[in-house]
Design an enzyme around this catalytic site. Structure first.
Site, short mmCIF file in Angstrom:
data_model
loop_
_atom_site.label_atom_id
_atom_site.label_comp_id
_atom_site.label_asym_id
_atom_site.label_seq_id
_atom_site.Cartn_x
_atom_site.Cartn_y
_atom_site.Cartn_z
N GLY A 1 0.82 -1.21 0.00
CA GLY A 1 0.00 0.00 0.00
C GLY A 1 0.85 1.26 0.00
N GLY B 1 0.31 5.68 0.37
CA GLY B 1 -0.62 6.76 0.71
C GLY B 1 0.13 8.05 0.96
N GLY C 1 2.83 7.70 3.76
CA GLY C 1 3.94 6.77 3.69
C GLY C 1 3.64 5.55 2.84
N THR C 2 4.64 4.64 2.76
CA THR C 2 4.53 3.39 2.01
C THR C 2 4.56 2.22 2.99
OG1 THR C 2 5.67 4.39 0.13
CG2 THR C 2 5.56 1.99 0.20
N VAL C 3 3.69 1.21 2.76
CA VAL C 3 3.57 0.07 3.67
C VAL C 3 4.11 -1.18 2.97
CG1 VAL C 3 2.02 -1.32 5.08
CG2 VAL C 3 1.53 1.11 4.72
N ASP D 1 -7.21 11.37 9.48
CA ASP D 1 -7.26 10.88 8.09
C ASP D 1 -8.16 9.65 8.00
OD1 ASP D 1 -6.76 10.79 5.40
OD2 ASP D 1 -4.82 9.79 5.57
#
Length: 746
Positions: free
Chosen positions: A428, A430, A433-435, A546
């Protein structure tokens, strides 16, 4: 102009690629074009892959020439070494009738290469628009979640502004395309036209073209030279690959493995897993790796195609797959990049050896000192980052609080867990950040998020906020295992959620039944409980900041877990702390928050109201492809609700599952969450209690009774002695500490 359609044929299932070899009688040239295997003309002459990728034909055209075609595409040339195919691509014209100034009907073209394993090369091709005040779009047609659309506009302030060779927006514009495209649509914007503009052609053109083969001329805009000079076609570079397996998967089936030549090797397609592979001759060899024993040694010492590899003439010796340079007898030196000289005296050798040894010792010593210095410097940087992100405060708090389950991970541990943050482990991306998906040394699957910090204040308070989040123990908030603070951008480690996000659950399936509405209400209730906990019972209270469908995760039992606290903040204790920079996700942002820059718990309530709308309608919060008044789901919902047209926007499956009265109550709750003034919105605790009641009611066996029975279940008829107050203002009001008033259904 007929719509250009590169391929529309649907292939039936055929066997996977077989490592067959072509017959010696196969035609290997058509006109002036060589046809190397795995391409071929006719059965048994090309590699069988179950699609049209390597199937060619040699046709004699009206001009008497023989030309090569791949299905209906004319081929310019092909390369086994590069894995590329160059074709003629049709130019898409869009012209206006000079008398009536009416547009032609064909302002849209579709191209589909899905029956092949071709991909359009994004590095060598550009989407090009030619014309005067002409705007054209290109969009992908791939049936995947990755949608792409972009436009390019060519303006013409005056004929004198046009310049040969310049394609920067005046008369001509170019834009890049994404990687992996194999089906796309080209269309023109009807609002822009060239009719009535003196000294300019009434036609505009849009086409994907090989950048190196295109040179803009000013006459392309003032006349029809672009079509006439090119014959209506321009070159386009395609990449190809074999099948849909990786090298590792293809090697398991020896009969289907295409890299049959000795001294050859397999390379996975640049477009990722499942997009096939290519074969190359190993370094030092050349030939066709798809033919038996075709990769032969290159004689680097004699081949005129290569520069002589040694610096001293006559010192090169060819070996199988390589070469070496050696000085002749009775000489010494470096034949690779130096000179060869006659041998000196023994004393000279000793001096040379001594000097060389001293130099080696100095180099080794300097290298060791440099490595020690770099190691200390990196350790110092990590320590500074650790302090900067509040690590010392967090560490002290962890020591003073017994039983606190929270881990401070090192950068090396997380790199091992994610295979050095391999892109294939990304689950993911967003705004915060990046997961990545990872596996810890304890064999536990986790989600690792690389955050994006917005300002210095967040950096200083990061450790403090991590300590607060680590103490949150709620069944509907994703578990935070720990974090890594010794890097420039902190990383968080969460429990991995196997069923993805609520966003994917709602929007991933276009056709077929979606999840039942009773499960949607259950998930909404659980998410509301989590937010209510953060607002009311966390110490200190926390504002998420958010709230959206993609930040509500689902575990193996589809239990909701609120996640992503990258935009979260501790509830402020004074008005000065309320002022901050606006962050969040378009479509979910609280209008009052955007206007005043003051983030409150009611901002979460507004965003949650948009999530309720997604559950009711299965529409996205923001859809840029819709008309202006329909882009935002919240605005569209309030419009139809105000005009008593709620049924038009509801998901058809939902209307078939539940009574309309119940759906009206959920819609009314969403409407109250979307009030422009935050003080008119309910609290998350009130929202959670109402969703709990509606969720239980949605599962009631009599959920589809007549209107009076539904009214009685939803809150009692106006004449009953129910505790629920029927409000005519459509706002939630409370007459009891545990009951919420809702507007009476129509």
């Amino acid at each position: 102009m007929i719509v250009a359609l590169i391929a529309v044929l649907v292939f039936s299932a055929r066997p996977a690629a077989t490592a067959m070899q072509p017959s010696e009688t196969c035609q290997r040239r058509c006109g002036d074009i060589d046809i190397p295997y795995p391409f071929g003309i006719g059965p048994g002459c090309h590699l069988e892959t179950g699609d049209w990728t390597f199937v060619l034909s040699c046709n004699r055209t009206a001009d008497g020439r023989h030309r090569v075609y791949n299905y209906k595409i004319e081929v310019l040339d092909m390369s086994v070494r590069l894995g590329q195919l160059r074709i003629w691509n049709f130019i898409n014209p869009w012209c206006y009738n000079g008398t009536t100034r009416e547009m032609n009907d064909q302002n849209n073209w579709w191209y589909n290469m899905s029956i092949t394993n071709f991909r359009i090369n994004d590095a060598q091709n550009r989407f090009t628009v030619i014309g005067c005040n002409s705007l054209a779009y290109i969009r992908s047609l791939n049936e995947t979640t990755d949608k792409y659309m972009t436009g390019c506009m060519a303006m013409c302030p005056a004929a004198g502004r046009l310049e040969n060779g310049s394609c920067a927006g005046v008369g001509c514009c170019q834009t890049a395309i994404p990687s992996g495209l194999n089906a796309y649509q080209v269309s023109f914007e009807e609002k822009f036209n060239t009719s009535g503009i003196a000294n300019f052609s009434p036609c505009s053109y849009a086409v994907l073209v090989e950048a190196a083969a295109f040179d803009f001329r000013t006459t392309y805009v003032t006349t029809d030279e672009f079509m006439t000079a090119s014959g209506g076609q321009v070159p386009l570079v395609l990449d190809w690959a074999i099948g849909n397996q990786t090298c590792e998967e293809a090697k398991r089936n020896a009969s289907a493995y295409a890299c049959v030549s000795s001294n050859s090797e397999c390379v996975d397609s640049m477009y990722g897993r499942g997009r096939g592979y290519l074969c190359n001759c190993s370094a030092g060899y050349e030939g066709n790796p798809y033919l038996l024993n075709s990769c032969q040694d290159i004689n680097e010492c004699e081949d005129e195609r290569f520069n002589y590899p040694c610096s001293v003439p006559g010192t090169c010796t060819n070996t199988i797959g390589s070469f070496y340079c050696s000085c002749p007898d009775k000489t010494t030196g470096n034949a690779y990049n130096g000179t060869c000289e006659e041998n000196k005296s023994q004393i000279g050798w000793q001096i040379a050896i001594g000097v060389s040894s001293g130099v080696v010792v100095l180099i080794v010593t300097a290298s060791c000192l440099y490595m020690i210095h770099e190691k200390r410097r990196l350790a110092k940087i990590k320590t500074e980052y650790f302090k900067q992100h509040g690590g010392l405060q967090l560490f002290e708090e962890m020591k003073s609080r017994q039983g606190l389950s929270f881990t401070l991970f090192t950068q090396e541990e997380l790199e091992v867990a994610t295979n050095k943050f391999d892109e294939r482990n990304v689950i993911g991306k967003g705004g915060n950040g990046t997961v990545y998906r990872g596996t810890t040394k304890d064999d536990e699957t986790v989600a690792i998020k690389k955050c994006r910090l917005a300002n210095e204040r967040q950096k200083k308070e990061f450790g403090k906020e991590m300590l607060i989040l680590s103490q949150i123990n709620h069944r509907n908030i994703v578990k935070l295992y720990g974090c890594c603070l010794e890097v420039e951008v902190p990383m968080l480690v969460y429990k991995y959620m196997p069923n993805g996000t609520l966003y994917r659950l709602i929007h991933a399936r276009r056709d077929g039944p979606r999840v039942p509405f009773s499960l949607r209400l259950k998930i909404a209730h659980q998410a509301a409980e989590a937010l209510a906990y953060l607002h009311s019972w966390a110490s200190p209270p926390i504002i998420h900041g958010d709230v959206k469908a993609s930040n509500i995760l689902l575990d193996e039992d589809y239990t909701a877990k609120v996640s992503d606290f990258g935009a979260s903040t501790v509830a402020p204790t004074d008005e000065a702390q309320l002022v901050t920079f606006v962050q969040g996700t378009c479509g979910y942002l609280d209008p009052e928050y955007m206007r005043t820059c003051k983030l409150t718990d009611k901002s979460d309530v507004y965003s949650f109201g948009v999530v309720l709308l997604e559950l009711l309608t299965c529409r996205k919060a923001l859809n840029l492809e819709e008309l202006e008044e329909e882009k935002y789901l919240s605005s569209q919902f309030l419009l139809v609700l105000g005009e008593d047209r709620l049924g038009e926007i509801l998901d058809e499956q939902v209307k078939g599952e539940q009574s309309f009265e119940l759906l009206e109550q959920v819609a009314e709750l969403a409407k109250q969450c979307l009030e422009m003034a935050s003080d008119k919105r309910p609290s998350m605790r009130q929202v959670a209690e109402e969703l709990d009641r509606l969720s239980r009611l949605s599962q009631h066996p009599s959920g589809r009774q007549n209107s009076k029975e539904i009214l009685a279940l939803l809150g009692g008829l106006p004449s009953t002695t129910s505790k629920v107050e029927v409000s005519s203002t459509k706002n939630i009001s409370s007459t009891d500490t545990a009951d919420i008033g809702i507007r009476s259904p129509r």
